[in-house]
Motif scaffolding. Structure first.
Motif, PDB file in Angstrom:
ATOM      1  N   ASN A 147     -16.723 -21.081  19.777  1.00 10.32           N
ATOM      2  CA  ASN A 147     -16.636 -19.608  20.255  1.00 10.32           C
ATOM      3  C   ASN A 147     -16.365 -19.586  21.907  1.00 10.32           C
ATOM      4  O   ASN A 147     -15.610 -19.011  22.303  1.00 10.32           O
ATOM      5  CB  ASN A 147     -17.657 -19.075  20.077  1.00 10.32           C
ATOM      6  CG  ASN A 147     -17.923 -18.386  18.616  1.00 10.32           C
ATOM      7  OD1 ASN A 147     -16.905 -18.078  17.870  1.00 10.32           O
ATOM      8  ND2 ASN A 147     -19.146 -18.228  18.077  1.00 10.32           N
ATOM      9  N   GLU A 148     -16.718 -20.620  22.468  1.00 10.80           N
ATOM     10  CA  GLU A 148     -16.593 -20.921  23.687  1.00 10.80           C
ATOM     11  C   GLU A 148     -14.955 -21.203  23.991  1.00 10.80           C
ATOM     12  O   GLU A 148     -14.373 -20.823  24.957  1.00 10.80           O
ATOM     13  CB  GLU A 148     -17.372 -22.198  24.280  1.00 10.80           C
ATOM     14  CG  GLU A 148     -17.230 -22.582  25.817  1.00 10.80           C
ATOM     15  CD  GLU A 148     -18.164 -23.701  26.088  1.00 10.80           C
ATOM     16  OE1 GLU A 148     -17.695 -24.815  25.799  1.00 10.80           O
ATOM     17  OE2 GLU A 148     -19.258 -23.675  26.484  1.00 10.80           O
ATOM     18  N   ARG A 203     -20.781 -23.967  16.321  1.00  6.89           N
ATOM     19  CA  ARG A 203     -20.313 -22.556  16.448  1.00  6.89           C
ATOM     20  C   ARG A 203     -20.369 -22.108  17.973  1.00  6.89           C
ATOM     21  O   ARG A 203     -19.309 -21.318  18.243  1.00  6.89           O
ATOM     22  CB  ARG A 203     -21.460 -21.516  15.723  1.00  6.89           C
ATOM     23  CG  ARG A 203     -21.221 -21.060  14.564  1.00  6.89           C
ATOM     24  CD  ARG A 203     -21.595 -20.033  13.985  1.00  6.89           C
ATOM     25  NE  ARG A 203     -22.839 -19.412  14.766  1.00  6.89           N
ATOM     26  CZ  ARG A 203     -24.173 -19.655  14.684  1.00  6.89           C
ATOM     27  NH1 ARG A 203     -24.507 -20.443  13.717  1.00  6.89           N
ATOM     28  NH2 ARG A 203     -24.889 -19.040  15.445  1.00  6.89           N
ATOM     29  N   HIS A 204     -21.084 -22.598  18.864  1.00  5.78           N
ATOM     30  CA  HIS A 204     -20.970 -22.264  20.212  1.00  5.78           C
ATOM     31  C   HIS A 204     -19.709 -22.748  20.884  1.00  5.78           C
ATOM     32  O   HIS A 204     -19.257 -22.215  21.535  1.00  5.78           O
ATOM     33  CB  HIS A 204     -22.390 -22.684  21.034  1.00  5.78           C
ATOM     34  CG  HIS A 204     -22.577 -22.557  22.521  1.00  5.78           C
ATOM     35  ND1 HIS A 204     -22.242 -21.422  23.006  1.00  5.78           N
ATOM     36  CD2 HIS A 204     -22.243 -23.308  23.450  1.00  5.78           C
ATOM     37  CE1 HIS A 204     -22.279 -21.192  24.399  1.00  5.78           C
ATOM     38  NE2 HIS A 204     -22.350 -22.619  24.491  1.00  5.78           N
ATOM     39  N   LYS A 257     -18.973 -16.522  13.389  1.00  3.40           N
ATOM     40  CA  LYS A 257     -20.439 -15.808  13.123  1.00  3.40           C
ATOM     41  C   LYS A 257     -21.163 -16.794  12.330  1.00  3.40           C
ATOM     42  O   LYS A 257     -22.438 -16.858  12.746  1.00  3.40           O
ATOM     43  CB  LYS A 257     -20.465 -14.398  12.658  1.00  3.40           C
ATOM     44  CG  LYS A 257     -19.605 -13.461  13.654  1.00  3.40           C
ATOM     45  CD  LYS A 257     -19.689 -12.112  12.909  1.00  3.40           C
ATOM     46  CE  LYS A 257     -18.979 -11.111  13.764  1.00  3.40           C
ATOM     47  NZ  LYS A 257     -17.715 -11.417  14.216  1.00  3.40           N
ATOM     48  N   GLU A 287      -6.743 -12.369  15.333  1.00  4.08           N
ATOM     49  CA  GLU A 287      -8.144 -13.403  14.960  1.00  4.08           C
ATOM     50  C   GLU A 287      -7.781 -14.461  13.985  1.00  4.08           C
ATOM     51  O   GLU A 287      -8.210 -15.787  14.506  1.00  4.08           O
ATOM     52  CB  GLU A 287      -9.087 -12.560  14.255  1.00  4.08           C
ATOM     53  CG  GLU A 287     -10.398 -13.165  14.143  1.00  4.08           C
ATOM     54  CD  GLU A 287     -11.597 -12.307  13.554  1.00  4.08           C
ATOM     55  OE1 GLU A 287     -11.992 -12.480  12.299  1.00  4.08           O
ATOM     56  OE2 GLU A 287     -12.047 -11.438  14.275  1.00  4.08           O
ATOM     57  N   ARG A 327     -14.904 -15.587  23.149  1.00 12.21           N
ATOM     58  CA  ARG A 327     -15.639 -14.543  22.520  1.00 12.21           C
ATOM     59  C   ARG A 327     -16.069 -14.945  21.206  1.00 12.21           C
ATOM     60  O   ARG A 327     -15.904 -15.992  20.916  1.00 12.21           O
ATOM     61  CB  ARG A 327     -14.963 -13.208  22.434  1.00 12.21           C
ATOM     62  CG  ARG A 327     -13.848 -13.178  21.441  1.00 12.21           C
ATOM     63  CD  ARG A 327     -13.021 -12.023  21.497  1.00 12.21           C
ATOM     64  NE  ARG A 327     -12.076 -11.820  20.331  1.00 12.21           N
ATOM     65  CZ  ARG A 327     -11.058 -12.263  20.111  1.00 12.21           C
ATOM     66  NH1 ARG A 327     -10.435 -12.927  21.338  1.00 12.21           N
ATOM     67  NH2 ARG A 327     -10.180 -12.017  19.142  1.00 12.21           N
ATOM     68  N   GLU A 328     -17.092 -14.278  20.598  1.00 14.24           N
ATOM     69  CA  GLU A 328     -17.674 -14.655  19.200  1.00 14.24           C
ATOM     70  C   GLU A 328     -16.776 -14.436  18.097  1.00 14.24           C
ATOM     71  O   GLU A 328     -16.850 -13.051  17.662  1.00 14.24           O
ATOM     72  CB  GLU A 328     -19.175 -14.214  19.287  1.00 14.24           C
ATOM     73  CG  GLU A 328     -19.670 -14.573  18.080  1.00 14.24           C
ATOM     74  CD  GLU A 328     -21.284 -14.056  17.965  1.00 14.24           C
ATOM     75  OE1 GLU A 328     -21.906 -14.515  16.850  1.00 14.24           O
ATOM     76  OE2 GLU A 328     -21.667 -13.485  18.586  1.00 14.24           O
ATOM     77  N   ILE A 329     -16.144 -15.198  17.778  1.00 15.36           N
ATOM     78  CA  ILE A 329     -15.262 -15.213  16.569  1.00 15.36           C
ATOM     79  C   ILE A 329     -15.985 -15.639  15.222  1.00 15.36           C
ATOM     80  O   ILE A 329     -16.146 -14.926  14.241  1.00 15.36           O
ATOM     81  CB  ILE A 329     -13.832 -15.769  16.375  1.00 15.36           C
ATOM     82  CG1 ILE A 329     -12.928 -14.792  17.510  1.00 15.36           C
ATOM     83  CG2 ILE A 329     -13.103 -15.499  15.196  1.00 15.36           C
ATOM     84  CD1 ILE A 329     -11.863 -15.077  17.746  1.00 15.36           C
TER      85      ILE A 329
END
Length: 187
Positions: A149-150, A145-146, A158, A91, A154-156
């Motif tokens: 994460n795109e 954020r979107h 938050k 991560e 995946r959503e890292i």
């Protein structure tokens, strides 16, 4: 008295009435060893010998001969990926790669006015160049954020934490006054 009892009695006392080690000491040692073995079996321990250990080591050595299956060299990238996954670094490495390409991911206009400071437990901290841009980035936090994460797939990220520029500090020198400090000093 039977012969066995006479031997025991003779073994317990020596000449002159001295107490010696009883002849049944060997029997007591055998019983203690049997109890220890039984306890080990109940725990699930297995009996092994030195010869068996040598056989196991020999089989491992024989299984490690060159030109056999499983002996081909692996790619360095696979070894590094395995290490990163085992150490829990994946991560952080992904976030570092995105922050290194910050301008490409976010865009030139936004990247001119903010820079990433750090990432900790799903919170990406960015610093804005002015308070106006800090407010603008707060309003665009969901879109940023979107987009990030795109890039990960995946959503890292938050949460996006936006920091404004730091104000000048007037607390310099040995003599400082507690309180609100200067107010209208530029006017």
């Amino acid at each position: 008295m039977s012969d066995g009892q006479r031997d025991d009695a003779a073994g317990e006392e020596g000449a002159g009435g001295e107490d010696l080690v009883p002849k049944d000491a060997a029997r007591l040692a055998k019983e203690a060893m049997q109890r220890a073995r039984q306890a080990a079996r109940e725990r699930g321990a297995r009996r092994t010998s030195a010869a068996k250990g040598r056989r196991v080591r020999e089989e491992k050595r024989r299984g490690s001969l060159p030109y056999q299956r499983g002996r081909d060299p692996q790619a360095m990238s696979d070894a590094v990926e395995t290490l990163m996954r085992r150490m829990g670094w994946t991560e952080q490495i992904e976030v570092s790669s995105v922050t290194a390409r910050w301008r490409d991911v976010i865009g030139d206009r936004i990247a001119d006015h903010c820079e990433p400071l750090g990432f900790d437990e799903g919170i990406l901290t960015v610093k804005a160049s002015s308070t106006a841009w800090a407010t603008q980035l707060q309003m665009m936090a969901g879109q940023i954020r979107h987009r990030i994460n795109e890039e990960f797939g995946r959503e890292i990220v938050k949460e996006l934490k936006v920091l404004g520029p730091t104000a000048r500090s007037w607390n310099r020198g040995p003599r400082t006054v507690k309180g609100r400090g200067p107010r209208d000093t530029y006017g």
